[in-house]
Design a protein around this motif. Sequence first.
Motif, short mmCIF file in Angstrom:
data_model
loop_
_atom_site.label_atom_id
_atom_site.label_comp_id
_atom_site.label_asym_id
_atom_site.label_seq_id
_atom_site.Cartn_x
_atom_site.Cartn_y
_atom_site.Cartn_z
N GLU A 1 0.81 -1.20 0.00
CA GLU A 1 0.00 0.00 0.00
C GLU A 1 0.86 1.27 0.00
O GLU A 1 0.53 2.26 -0.64
CB GLU A 1 -0.89 -0.02 1.24
N ARG A 2 1.99 1.21 0.72
CA ARG A 2 2.80 2.41 0.91
C ARG A 2 4.21 2.04 1.34
O ARG A 2 4.40 1.12 2.11
CB ARG A 2 2.10 3.26 1.97
N LYS A 3 5.17 2.80 0.85
CA LYS A 3 6.56 2.72 1.30
C LYS A 3 6.94 4.09 1.83
O LYS A 3 6.70 5.10 1.17
CB LYS A 3 7.52 2.37 0.16
N VAL A 4 7.52 4.10 3.03
CA VAL A 4 7.88 5.36 3.67
C VAL A 4 9.33 5.27 4.14
O VAL A 4 9.71 4.28 4.77
CB VAL A 4 6.97 5.65 4.88
N THR A 5 10.11 6.29 3.85
CA THR A 5 11.48 6.35 4.35
C THR A 5 11.49 7.23 5.60
O THR A 5 10.97 8.34 5.60
CB THR A 5 12.43 6.93 3.29
N TYR A 6 12.09 6.70 6.67
CA TYR A 6 12.17 7.40 7.95
C TYR A 6 13.62 7.66 8.33
O TYR A 6 14.52 6.90 7.97
CB TYR A 6 11.59 6.54 9.08
N ARG A 7 13.80 8.71 9.10
CA ARG A 7 15.07 8.96 9.79
C ARG A 7 14.69 9.62 11.11
O ARG A 7 13.94 10.60 11.13
CB ARG A 7 15.98 9.86 8.97
N ASN A 8 15.19 9.08 12.20
CA ASN A 8 14.87 9.57 13.54
C ASN A 8 13.36 9.63 13.79
O ASN A 8 12.86 10.55 14.44
CB ASN A 8 15.48 10.95 13.79
N GLY A 9 12.62 8.67 13.24
CA GLY A 9 11.19 8.58 13.48
C GLY A 9 10.33 9.51 12.64
O GLY A 9 9.12 9.53 12.77
N LEU A 10 10.95 10.28 11.75
CA LEU A 10 10.22 11.22 10.90
C LEU A 10 10.31 10.79 9.44
O LEU A 10 11.31 10.20 9.02
CB LEU A 10 10.81 12.63 11.03
N TYR A 11 9.26 11.12 8.67
CA TYR A 11 9.35 10.91 7.22
C TYR A 11 10.57 11.71 6.75
O TYR A 11 10.71 12.89 7.05
CB TYR A 11 8.11 11.49 6.53
N ASP A 12 11.44 11.05 6.01
CA ASP A 12 12.63 11.72 5.52
C ASP A 12 13.11 11.01 4.26
O ASP A 12 13.77 9.99 4.33
CB ASP A 12 13.74 11.72 6.58
N GLY A 13 12.72 11.55 3.13
CA GLY A 13 13.01 10.91 1.85
C GLY A 13 11.72 10.68 1.11
O GLY A 13 10.69 11.30 1.40
N MET A 14 11.75 9.78 0.19
CA MET A 14 10.60 9.53 -0.68
C MET A 14 9.57 8.62 -0.01
O MET A 14 9.93 7.62 0.60
CB MET A 14 11.08 8.87 -1.98
N THR A 15 8.31 9.00 -0.12
CA THR A 15 7.21 8.11 0.23
C THR A 15 6.49 7.77 -1.08
O THR A 15 6.37 8.62 -1.96
CB THR A 15 6.19 8.73 1.21
#
Length: 173
Positions: free
Chosen positions: A112-126
């Motif tokens: 359904e979805r791919k999310v990139t995280y860094r330090n618990g935050l969206y950071d990069g491409m979703t």
Amino acid sequence: MLKKILFLVMLLSMHTLFADLAFEQELDNVSFNEAAKEASISASKQGKKSFKFTGTYIETGRSFLEVEYKNGKRDGAAVFYYKNGNTMAKGNYKDDKKDKVWEFYTEDGKLERKVTYRNGLYDGMTTEFFKSGKINRTTNYVQGIKNGKEKEYYVSGKVQNEGNYINNQLEGR
């Protein structure tokens, strides 16, 4: 008129994002387990580097969660499951926060979805997907804030809408 339509589409996508964020927060709440934290600390004192916590559905006995803990914090692979056994979400924690790429699935097993995280935050491409598996939307984030291109696609793969965000604001609005 076109700007108004684009604004409405982007507004609807923000509603979807808030629903997704609430769901992801709920997964974080479920994966943080006080007993697992204590067991992880105890395992660490016994010289074990990590502790894998598994939660099970009472009704089925199947796992609903597998998450690695290190020194009382979620740190390592995490997998969440639906009652039918299919994967709901999978990714990694680092220092108790989501890290790197997480994948979220529908109950019938479709991405359904791919999310990139860094330090618990969206950071990069979703990337969000249609049920067919084709890309529905791509959005770029920097430290939890929309920054950069967002594209929305028709099921055919043709670009439907495209916008650029600066500090969470759609450019040209």
